[in-house]
Write an enzyme that holds these catalytic residues in place. Structure first.
Site, short mmCIF file in Angstrom:
data_model
loop_
_atom_site.label_atom_id
_atom_site.label_comp_id
_atom_site.label_asym_id
_atom_site.label_seq_id
_atom_site.Cartn_x
_atom_site.Cartn_y
_atom_site.Cartn_z
CE LYS A 35 -4.56 -1.33 1.40
NZ LYS A 35 -5.73 -1.07 2.24
CE LYS A 39 -6.35 -8.29 -2.34
NZ LYS A 39 -6.45 -7.76 -0.98
CE LYS A 64 -12.48 -2.92 -0.89
NZ LYS A 64 -13.25 -3.64 0.10
P1 TYM Z 1 -10.92 -6.00 3.33
O1 TYM Z 1 -11.96 -4.98 3.61
O2 TYM Z 1 -9.85 -5.68 2.35
O3 TYM Z 1 -11.60 -7.33 2.85
C1 TYM Z 1 -12.66 -7.94 3.56
C2 TYM Z 1 -12.51 -9.45 3.51
O4 TYM Z 1 -12.49 -9.90 2.16
C3 TYM Z 1 -11.35 -10.73 1.95
N1 TYM Z 1 -10.88 -10.54 0.56
C4 TYM Z 1 -10.66 -11.54 -0.30
N2 TYM Z 1 -10.79 -12.87 -0.19
C5 TYM Z 1 -10.50 -13.64 -1.27
N3 TYM Z 1 -10.10 -13.13 -2.45
C6 TYM Z 1 -9.94 -11.80 -2.63
N4 TYM Z 1 -9.56 -11.31 -3.79
C7 TYM Z 1 -10.23 -10.92 -1.51
N5 TYM Z 1 -10.20 -9.58 -1.33
C8 TYM Z 1 -10.60 -9.37 -0.05
C9 TYM Z 1 -10.32 -10.25 2.97
O5 TYM Z 1 -9.38 -11.23 3.25
C10 TYM Z 1 -11.20 -9.92 4.16
O6 TYM Z 1 -11.45 -11.08 4.93
N6 TYM Z 1 -8.05 -5.52 7.37
C11 TYM Z 1 -9.27 -6.09 6.86
C12 TYM Z 1 -10.52 -5.61 7.57
C13 TYM Z 1 -10.47 -5.78 9.04
C14 TYM Z 1 -10.57 -7.00 9.76
C15 TYM Z 1 -10.50 -6.64 11.15
C16 TYM Z 1 -10.74 -8.33 9.37
C17 TYM Z 1 -10.33 -4.78 9.95
N7 TYM Z 1 -10.37 -5.28 11.23
C18 TYM Z 1 -10.61 -7.61 12.14
C19 TYM Z 1 -10.81 -9.30 10.38
C20 TYM Z 1 -10.74 -8.94 11.74
C21 TYM Z 1 -9.40 -5.71 5.39
O7 TYM Z 1 -8.85 -4.75 4.95
O8 TYM Z 1 -10.28 -6.48 4.70
#
Ligand code: TYM
Length: 333
Positions: free
Chosen positions: A117, A199, A202
């Site tokens: 990032k 990956k 969005k």
């Molecule tokens: P975020 O918002 O980027 O994504 C949310 C969830 O979607 C999963 N994900 C994917 N899984 C499979 N293939 C993909 N291409 C893909 N893109 C996204 C992510 O693994 C995630 O599970 N840091 C986290 C949000 C967060 C969080 C937490 C998660 C904040 N606090 C506490 C668990 C526990 C994030 O940015 O996810």
């Protein structure tokens, strides 16, 4: 005997940054829906995390509403699970500070997502972006979950949350549960439809590379028809067929079919047939979610009632853990 107390606990969060994708759905959200029947679940819109990259306030506001509405549209039920917005429970930021003072600079510097990032947002490498995994650890540890369902990209953050919990417990005494990551067997890493080495995300500028959960049927099918594949033939899993393998993962995650079953189903068929079938299957899966979403998002008053109630419920749990941590480090209550 109270059955609720015997259930294992689950927590996860999702950022409200733009359109949620099929990757978010198959890697995380779809499992949340299954898990709510078996576990005591808490799910949040991680809006504090979203401002680690620059956001336009009015857009962020509407994305928070729409992410919360989408959680409901997927079938997450506020009567079964706690559904809330992270910034409405101040204990997340507060615990994050205590945890920051118990986390090493070197640990954070190793995080691959920070490296990625900060390369992408070179003009805004802020301290929040750096310490983001500590806030994520606070999100998790406040609710003492046994399992955290996430996609594979969050594995490293989960490991650091476990390290932070173990260290805190060792220094100050038992406060936190050390959680396990729950990563699905299929769908943990959904790749871009235009570049299967990357990956699905969005933030990808090429809109054909990702499918939004709220894309309409024609758009979903069109994006799958355009998905990049290799020049060979045959529908089977292989390192030389990253595009087809990704489509098989998507198809398997939606239908529950194994890779062998998929190969058999499409024996003698071409890539075009397969891409169309995956597109139609995904479109069928997403259509009812979109229909629910359109209804839910139009009732803002009800949404507000639900997320306020959710935050109250969440805060009761979060405050208990936070006060315990405060006492352990020597603060006065
Ligand atoms: P975020 O918002 O980027 O994504 C949310 C969830 O979607 C999963 N994900 C994917 N899984 C499979 N293939 C993909 N291409 C893909 N893109 C996204 C992510 O693994 C995630 O599970 N840091 C986290 C949000 C967060 C969080 C937490 C998660 C904040 N606090 C506490 C668990 C526990 C994030 O940015 O996810």
């Amino acid at each position: 005997m109270c059955e609720q107390n015997e259930k294992k606990k689950v927590l996860s969060c999702i950022q409200p940054s733009g359109m949620l994708t099929l990757g978010n759905y198959l890697g995380a959200l779809k499992n949340w829906v299954y898990m709510q029947n078996e576990f005591d679940c808490t799910f949040a819109v991680a809006d504090l995390h979203a401002i680690t990259v620059r956001q336009e306030p009015s857009k962020l506001r509407s994305q928070i509403y729409s992410t919360y509405a989408l959680m409901l549209a997927l079938g997450l039920d506020p009567n079964k699970s706690t559904l809330f917005i992270q910034s409405q429970v101040p204990e997340h930021s507060a615990l994050s500070w205590i945890l920051s003072c118990n986390t090493q600079f070197g640990e954070m510097a190793r995080m691959t997502q920070f490296k990625d990032k900060s390369a992408k947002h070179a003009d805004n490498i802020n301290v929040g972006l750096f310490s983001y995994p500590v806030l994520m650890a606070a999100d998790i540890l406040l609710y003492k979950p046994d399992f955290v369902p996430v996609g594979a990209d969050q594995k490293q953050h989960l490991e650091i949350a476990r390290d932070i919990a173990e260290r805190f417990n060792r220094i100050y005494g038992d406060v936190f549960t050390v959680p396990e990551a729950y990563i699905p067997k299929t769908g943990a890493r959904v790749m871009s439809l235009q570049d299967p080495e990357k990956k699905m995300s969005k933030s990808d500028e090429n809109a054909n590379s990702w499918v939004a959960i709220l894309d309409d049927r024609d758009t979903v099918i069109r994006k799958f028809k355009r998905a990049v594949t290799d020049s060979g033939s045959g529908i089977y899993l292989s390192d030389d067929k990253k595009g087809i393998s990704n489509l098989m993962t998507i198809y398997g995650a939606v239908t529950g079919k194994s890779y062998d079953e998929i190969t058999k189903e499409f024996e003698g068929k071409g890539y075009g047939d397969f891409k169309l079938a995956v597109g139609e299957t995904v479109a069928d899966e997403l259509a009812p979610i979109k229909a629910n979403y359109d209804k839910i998002i139009s009732d803002k008053a009800e949404l507000e009632r639900l997320f306020r109630e959710g935050a109250e419920k969440a805060e009761k749990v979060a405050r208990k853990t936070y006060f315990k941590a405060m006492k352990k480090v020597g603060f006065l209550l």
